[in-house]
Design an enzyme around this catalytic site. Structure first.
Site, PDB file in Angstrom:
ATOM      1  N   GLU A 615       6.049  -2.174   0.758  1.00  0.00           N
ATOM      2  CA  GLU A 615       5.377  -3.159   1.579  1.00  0.00           C
ATOM      3  C   GLU A 615       4.087  -3.573   0.914  1.00  0.00           C
ATOM      4  O   GLU A 615       3.375  -2.744   0.355  1.00  0.00           O
ATOM      5  CB  GLU A 615       5.072  -2.589   2.972  1.00  0.00           C
ATOM      6  N   SER A 620       7.497  -7.523   2.841  1.00  0.00           N
ATOM      7  CA  SER A 620       8.236  -6.294   2.601  1.00  0.00           C
ATOM      8  C   SER A 620       9.215  -6.467   1.445  1.00  0.00           C
ATOM      9  O   SER A 620       9.639  -7.574   1.135  1.00  0.00           O
ATOM     10  CB  SER A 620       9.015  -5.910   3.849  1.00  0.00           C
ATOM     11  N   VAL A 621       9.568  -5.348   0.834  1.00  0.00           N
ATOM     12  CA  VAL A 621      10.542  -5.364  -0.249  1.00  0.00           C
ATOM     13  C   VAL A 621      11.747  -4.508   0.159  1.00  0.00           C
ATOM     14  O   VAL A 621      11.582  -3.373   0.611  1.00  0.00           O
ATOM     15  CB  VAL A 621       9.924  -4.819  -1.556  1.00  0.00           C
ATOM     16  N   LYS A 635      12.095  -9.382  -2.147  1.00  0.00           N
ATOM     17  CA  LYS A 635      10.735  -9.438  -1.607  1.00  0.00           C
ATOM     18  C   LYS A 635      10.691 -10.541  -0.556  1.00  0.00           C
ATOM     19  O   LYS A 635      10.935 -11.703  -0.857  1.00  0.00           O
ATOM     20  CB  LYS A 635       9.816  -9.779  -2.776  1.00  0.00           C
ATOM     21  N   ASP A 733      -3.899  -8.840 -11.777  1.00  0.00           N
ATOM     22  CA  ASP A 733      -3.740  -7.653 -10.933  1.00  0.00           C
ATOM     23  C   ASP A 733      -3.011  -6.567 -11.717  1.00  0.00           C
ATOM     24  O   ASP A 733      -2.024  -6.008 -11.248  1.00  0.00           O
ATOM     25  CB  ASP A 733      -3.017  -8.013  -9.636  1.00  0.00           C
TER      26      ASP A 733
END
Ligand SMILES: *[C@@H]1O[C@H](CO)[C@@H](O)[C@H](O)[C@H]1NC(C)=O
Ligand SMILES: *[C@@H]1O[C@H](CO)[C@@H](O)[C@H](O)[C@H]1NC(C)=O
Ligand SMILES: *[C@@H]1O[C@H](CO)[C@@H](O)[C@H](O)[C@H]1NC(C)=O
Ligand SMILES: *[C@@H]1O[C@H](CO)[C@@H](O)[C@H](O)[C@H]1NC(C)=O
Ligand SMILES: *[C@@H]1O[C@H](CO)[C@@H](O)[C@H](O)[C@H]1NC(C)=O
Ligand SMILES: *[C@@H]1O[C@H](CO)[C@@H](O)[C@H](O)[C@H]1NC(C)=O
Length: 933
Positions: A615, A620-621, A635, A733
C-alpha cells in the site's frame, strides 16, 4: 394552507434546535466544535479520540511541498505528514480558521520532523499578526499554543519565514474554550502564549481530550523531585467545581518544607506572565488548617497562610500575574504552625502578549473581495498563495503598499501591473473584468493595473475616493470612460493608452488642465518600448520553433532508419494514450506501446483484488496472473488519493517510454470508470529494503557480493534514466524500497510516480515541488529547491550505506546519535573505522578493498553540496571495480576453501556486465510490488 403548515413545522424545528443548544449548554465542549487540520492529508479522517481531522488541501490546493513520505519515519506505518512552504524570507503563509467574534479559543500548531530537512533554520508563528512562538528546525517536534479572544469571524494562523528557511507544519488545532473565560478575563485583548502546562504524575503521560473537554494537553513532570518531596496519588472527591479533569488532580507533589517551581529560559525582555495553580488535598486525613503555606512568586509574597482545605472545600484554583524576564520562581513555603508541608497538583504558565493591531478591517474585507474577483478569472496565478493573512503585516502582500492612518494600517497603493511585475512571464498577466471592489478601497491613492489582459468596462469610482494616480494602460478594456473616474477630486494622472476598444470620447466634466491622459493612443515612449518587447518576443519564439524543428528532425533521422519508431507510431495502442501534450517528449513517449487492459480483465486477473501485497500514497498493490500465466503486480489508485492522478499519468508516460533491464517495465494499464491501474511484472524477491532489514531479512541474509551486484544494477538503471534520450530524467524518490529484486536477484528501480525531466535552461525550477522520502532527501535540493540529477545521487549514496550497514536511513527508536544513518556513518568513516558500520550479518565475509570502495563512493554521494558529488556514470564505474575485486577474491577463496554451501552461487552465475549493456532484456519475468509504503 400547505404553506402555512410548512411554516409552522419549520418554526417547530427551529425551536427544538434552539432548545438543544440551550440544553447542551456552553460549558459542554464537544469535539463537534473542534477544528483539526491535518496538513497534506489525502483525505479527512476520524482519529482514535473520535476527533475529525480535515485535510488542508482546500486552503492550499497544490501539493507542492507535501512531504507525505515523512510518514515512513514513524514506524514505517504512521501517517504523519508535513507541509513545507518554500518562500522568500519575510514572507508568510496563513491558515484561515472560522471563529466567532468574542469567543475564546485555544489554537495549537504542531511542527514535526524539523531535523529531517537537513538544515537548521527558525521561523516564527503568529496568530493574526501577533507572534506567538518560534519554531527551531533542529527540534523533532515543536508545539506552539496560544489562547485568544477572536476579534473577527476569521482568525489567521501564520508561518513567517526567517532567513534561509522553509516553514513547515503538520497539524493545526482550534479549540473553543467554553466556560474557561478565566484565561482572558483580565487580558481580553491579548494573546496568551503557553509556556508550561504541567501536572505531577508518577508516570509520564499526557492528559487531553476527552479527559480534558477543551483538549488542553497536560504533560506530566515526574522527574524533578527535590529533597523532602514525594508524589501522592489518590482518588479525587472534589467538594466544589474544578476547571480541570479529575485525572489532572489525582497526583500531587507534596513537600515537607518548601516546594519550588522554577522555569528558566523565558524571554529576556520583561513580559507579564499569568500563572494558575491547581491544588487538591490528596491526604484525606488532613483537616482544614493542617496544610497551610505562603506563596511567593519571584520573591514577592503573593498569598500568606493559604489553606488548601479552607473555606469548606478541599480544592482550590489560584491565579497570579507577575512581570518577569528570564525566569519564574514560584515557591510554596510551609507556614509556621502548619502540620503538613505545601502541595501542588498542576500548574500553568502563560505569557501575556499584546494583541498587535491588524489592518483596517474594511480594507481587509475589500482586498479579499478584490482577490476573489481576480481569482475567478486567474486561478493559476501564483501570487494568490502569498495573498493570505493580513494584507499589510508583517510584510505587505505583493503589489500592495500600506500606511498607518488613524491608528490603523490601510492600503494606499495597489500595483497589479503585468500581473504584479513578474518579469516577462506572460502567464501571470491578469484577465477578466477589472474587479469592481477595487473602488471600495477607501484609502487608495495609487492604482496601477497596466500591462494586463483586463477586459470589459472601467468600473465607476466613488466621489469619496482619494485616488491621485490611475494607470489602466495596455489592457483590452472597452466602453466609455466613466464620468466618475474623470471627476475624482484628487486625480492628477490617468493613463488609459493602449486600450483600443475604449471609446475615444472624453466625457464632459473633464478638466483638461488637471489630468495627463494619453487616451486613445499609447504615448510615444511607451509604444516604442512595447513594440520592442513584442518584436523581441515574437522573434524569440520563432527562433525557438526553428531550434525545436531542427532537434526534431535530427531525432527522427536518428531513430527512424531502424524502423522502430515508424512501426510503433501507427500502433493502434498509441491512440489510447490520452495523456496528450503536443510536445516532443510525448512523441518519444508514444514510441513504445503498452497494453491497455479492461477493468473486467484486471478484476479477473487479480481475482477481484484478492491478494494485497502493498500500500502506498498512490493506492494499493495487488498480485495477479495474466491469461498467459505471467504473474503481475497491479497498482490501483485509491478513490481517496488526491495526489494519485498526476503521479499515475507521470508514471505511465515515463514508463511507457523507458526500457532498461534495471528499470521496472510497465506491462499495461487500465483507465476505465475513473479507475487508474498500472500493471507490472511481479517481482518474486521483493524490495532491497525487505531484504536488508525487513521481514525477508530474517529468513535469509543477503551476502555481500549479492548486495554489491544489486547496487551496481540499481546504479545502471539510474544511469539510464539520467542519460535518457539526451535529456535527463530525475527519479526523485530513490530508496531501498524502490529497488526491487527479480527471481535472479537482479535489481530493478521502480516507482516513477515522482520522476521529472531535469529542468532545462529557461524552465522555472522554483515551481517544482520538493519530493522524496525523509532520510534520503538531498539537503541542497531541499534548501534551494533546485532540482538536479545529483539529488538522486545523494539518495543513492544513502542506499549504498544501507547496503553496507543493513540499517534504515532513519530510525528514531535508536539512540539519538544513531537516528540518521548518514550522520552516524559519516562519523565512523571520518575516523576510518569502517568495520563499525558494516552490517554484523556480513562481518568477515567481504573483501576489505571492495568494501572501502563502496563506502568511499557512498560518502562522496552524500556530500552536502551537489557539485562535490560524482555522477551516476562515475558511480557505476567505481561499483564495477568493487565487484570485480570482490568476485576475484571470492573465487580465490572458493578455490582454496571449497565452500560446500551455495553462498556465492548467485554471484558466480552473474556475468560482469559491461557499462554499455543497456539493451532491453527480452522478457522480464518477475516483479515485486512497487514501493509498499
Ligand atoms: C511502533 O512499533 C512498535 C513495535 O512494533 C509498536 O509497539 C508501537 O506501537 C509502534 N508505534 C507506532 C506509533 O505505530
Ligand atoms: C504520528 O502518527 C502516529 C500514527 O498514526 C500517531 O500515533 C502519532 O500520534 C503521530 N504523531 C504526531 C505527533 O502527530
Ligand atoms: C534558532 O533559535 C534558537 C533560539 O530559539 C537559537 O539558539 C538558534 O541559534 C536559532 N537558529 C538559527 C539558525 O537561527
Ligand atoms: C479519562 O481517561 C481514562 C484513562 O485514559 C479513561 O479510562 C476515561 O474513560 C477517561 N474519562 C473520560 C471522562 O473521558
Ligand atoms: C496524611 O496526613 C496524616 C496526618 O497529617 C499523616 O500522618 C500521614 O502521614 C499523611 N499521609 C501521607 C501519605 O502523607
Ligand atoms: C526562589 O524564591 C525563593 C523564595 O522567594 C528563594 O528563597 C529562592 O532562593 C529562589 N530560588 C531561585 C533559584 O531563585
Amino acid at each position: 394552507m400547505m404553506k402555512e403548515l410548512d411554516y409552522w413545522v419549520l418554526r417547530l424545528i427551529e425551536f427544538f434546535i434552539i432548545c438543544l443548544f440551550i440544553l447542551s449548554g456552553p460549558t459542554s465542549a464537544d469535539e463537534g466544535s473542534f477544528v483539526s487540520i491535518a496538513c497534506c492529508a489525502e483525505s479527512d479522517y476520524k482519529d482514535s479520540r473520535n476527533i475529525n481531522w480535515i485535510s488542508d488541501f482546500n486552503q492550499f490546493p497544490n501539493n507542492r511541498g507535501c512531504h507525505t513520505s515523512v510518514k515512513a519515519v514513524v514506524n514505517n506505518s504512521g501517517y504523519n505528514r508535513t507541509r513545507v512552504f518554500y518562500q522568500g524570507s519575510g514572507q508568510r503563509r496563513c491558515y484561515k480558521l472560522s471563529t466567532t467574534k468574542g469567543e475564546d479559543y485555544l489554537i495549537r500548531g504542531t511542527f514535526l520532523f524539523g531535523p529531517l530537512w537537513g538544515s537548521h533554520f527558525n521561523f516564527s508563528v503568529s496568530v493574526g499578526v501577533t507572534p506567538i512562538g518560534v519554531v527551531d528546525s533542529s527540534e523533532d517536534s515543536v508545539v506552539v499554543e496560544g489562547i485568544l479572544r477572536a476579534t473577527e469571524d476569521l482568525t489567521y494562523f501564520c508561518l513567517v519565514n526567517g532567513k534561509g528557511g522553509a516553514p513547515y507544519i503538520s497539524e493545526l488545532e482550534l479549540r473553543p474554550l467554553h466556560g474557561l473565560k478565566k484565561y482572558l478575563q483580565d487580558f481580553p485583548s491579548s494573546v496568551l502564549k503557553l509556556v508550561a502546562r504541567v501536572k505531577y504524575a508518577t508516570s509520564k503521560e499526557e492528559i487531553r481530550y476527552p479527559n480534558d473537554t477543551s483538549d488542553r494537553i497536560w504533560t506530566s513532570n515526574s522527574s524533578d523531585l527535590g529533597s523532602g518531596t514525594s508524589l501522592i496519588t489518590t482518588n479525587v472527591f472534589i467538594s466544589g467545581n474544578a476547571s480541570v479533569s479529575v485525572r489532572v488532580l489525582q497526583t500531587a507533589l507534596v513537600a515537607s518544607d518548601q516546594l519550588v517551581i522554577l522555569h528558566n529560559g523565558l524571554s529576556t525582555t520583561s513580559y507579564q506572565y499569568l500563572m494558575f495553580l491547581y491544588l487538591y488535598e490528596v491526604n484525606q486525613t488532613v483537616q482544614p488548617g493542617q496544610r497551610v503555606f505562603d506563596i511567593y512568586l519571584n520573591n514577592e509574597l503573593k498569598q500568606s497562610r493559604f489553606d488548601v482545605s479552607g473555606n469548606g472545600s478541599n480544592y482550590k484554583e489560584l491565579a497570579f500575574t507577575v512581570t518577569a524576564n528570564g525566569f519564574l520562581n514560584l515557591t510554596l513555603v510551609k507556614a509556621p504552625g502548619s502540620e503538613n508541608g505545601p502541595l501542588c497538583n498542576a500548574y500553568e504558565i502563560l505569557q501575556v502578549l499584546p494583541w498587535v493591531q491588524e489592518t483596517n478591517q474594511s480594507d481587509v474585507k475589500v482586498i479579499l473581495e478584490v482577490k476573489n474577483e481576480l481569482l475567478k478569472n486567474n486561478p493559476q496565478n501564483e501570487v494568490w498563495e502569498g495573498w493570505s493573512g493580513d494584507p499589510c503585516l508583517p510584510v505587505p502582500w505583493d503589489g500592495i503598499t500600506c500606511a498607518a492612518i488613524d491608528g490603523y494600517l490601510v492600503i494606499t497603493k495597489l500595483d497589479l501591473s503585468s500581473g504584479i511585475s513578474r518579469g516577462s512571464d506572460q502567464s501571470s498577466i491578469l484577465k477578466g473584468p477589472v474587479p469592481s471592489s477595487i473602488t471600495k478601497l477607501t484609502y487608495l491613492i495609487a492604482l496601477n493595473l497596466s500591462h494586463n489582459g483586463f477586459t470589459g468596462d472601467i468600473p465607476a469610482f466613488l466621489p469619496s475616493s482619494l485616488l491621485i494616480s490611475v494607470d489602466l494602460s495596455s489592457n483590452d478594456l472597452s466602453g466609455s470612460i466613466p464620468v466618475s473616474l474623470i471627476s475624482l477630486p484628487h486625480l492628477e494622472t490617468l493613463y488609459l493608452g493602449c486600450n483600443p476598444h475604449v471609446a475615444k470620447k472624453i466625457p464632459s466634466g473633464f478638466n483638461g488642465s488637471k489630468f495627463t491622459t494619453d487616451h486613445g493612443s499609447c504615448s510615444v515612449l511607451e509604444s516604442s518600448k512595447r513594440r520592442i518587447i513584442i518584436g523581441a518576443a515574437a522573434s524569440g519564439s520563432v527562433l525557438l520553433t526553428i531550434i525545436a524543428g531542427i532537434i526534431f528532425c535530427i531525432w527522427r533521422q536518428k531513430f527512424l532508419p531502424q524502423g522502430k519508431f515508424d512501426a510503433k507510431i501507427h500502433h493502434p495502442m498509441a491512440k489510447n494514450l490520452i495523456f496528450s501534450l503536443p510536445s516532443m517528449d510525448d512523441l518519444v513517449l508514444k514510441s513504445i506501446s503498452i497494453e491497455t487492459f479492461t477493468l473486467e480483465y484486471i478484476e479477473a486477473a487479480t481475482q477481484r483484488y484478492k491478494t494485497l501485497i502493498g500500500e502506498g500514497g498512490f493506492g494499493s498493490v495487488y498480485r495477479g496472473t495474466l491469461i498467459d500465466g505471467q504473474e503481475v503486480a497491479v497498482k490501483v489508485r485509491s478513490a481517496t488519493s488526491t495526489q494519485g492522478t498526476r503521479e499515475f499519468e507521470n508514471e505511465l508516460n515515463l514508463l511507457s517510454a523507458i526500457r532498461h533491464e534495471n528499470l521496472v517495465p510497465l506491462l499495461g494499464y487500465c483507465c476505465e470508470n475513473d479507475q487508474e491501474i498500472l500493471v507490472y511484472p511481479f517481482m518474486s524477491n521483493g524490495s532491497l529494503q525487505d531484504r536488508l532489514y525487513g521481514e525477508a531479512a530474517k529468513r535469509k541474509i543477503l551476502d555481500w557480493p549479492t548486495r554489491l551486484s544489486i547496487a551496481l544494477g540499481a546504479a545502471r538503471g539510474l544511469t539510464h534514466l539520467h542519460t535518457f534520450a539526451g535529456r535527463c530524467i530525475i527519479h526523485r524518490d530513490v530508496k531501498s524500497s524502490n529497488i526491487l529484486l527479480d527471481h535472479s536477484m537482479s535489481a530493478k528501480v521502480a516507482d516513477f510516480g515522482f520522476s521529472k525531466y531535469a529542468p532545462q535552461e529557461g524552465d522555472s525550477c522554483a515551481s517544482l515541488e520538493v519530493r522524496g522520502t525523509a532520510g534520503y532527501l538531498d539537503p541542497e535540493y531541499y534548501m534551494t529547491h533546485h532540482l538536479s540529477a545529483k539529488s538522486d545521487v545523494f539518495s543513492f549514496g544513502v542506499v549504498l550505506l544501507e547496503i553496507v550497514s543493513g540499517r534504515e536511513p532513519l530510525n528514531i527508536h535508536r539512540p539519538r546519535p544513531e537516528w540518521s544513518l548518514v550522520e552516524w556513518a559519516k562519523s565512523y568513516v571520518r575516523e576510518s573505522k569502517i568495520d563499525e558500520i558494516v552490517d554484523p550479518n556480513i562481518k568477515g565475509a567481504y573483501h576489505a578493498e571492495a568494501m572501502w570502495r563502496v563506502v568511499e563512493v557512498a560518502v562522496s554521494c552524500i556530500e552536502p553540496f551537489a557539485a562535490s558529488r560524482p555522477n551516476m556514470v562515475e558511480i557505476v564505474r567505481e561499483l564495477e571495480d568493487a565487484l570485480i575485486i570482490e568476485n576475484n577474491a571470492s573465487e580465490y577463496m572458493r578455490s582454496i576453501e571449497s565452500f560446500g554451501s551455495n553462498r556465492f552461487s548467485v554471484v558466480m552465475e552473474r556475468r560482469i556486465p559491461s557499462p554499455s549493456s543497456s539493451e532491453p532484456s527480452p522478457i522480464l519475468s518477475q516483479m515485486a510490488p512497487p514501493e509498499p509504503r
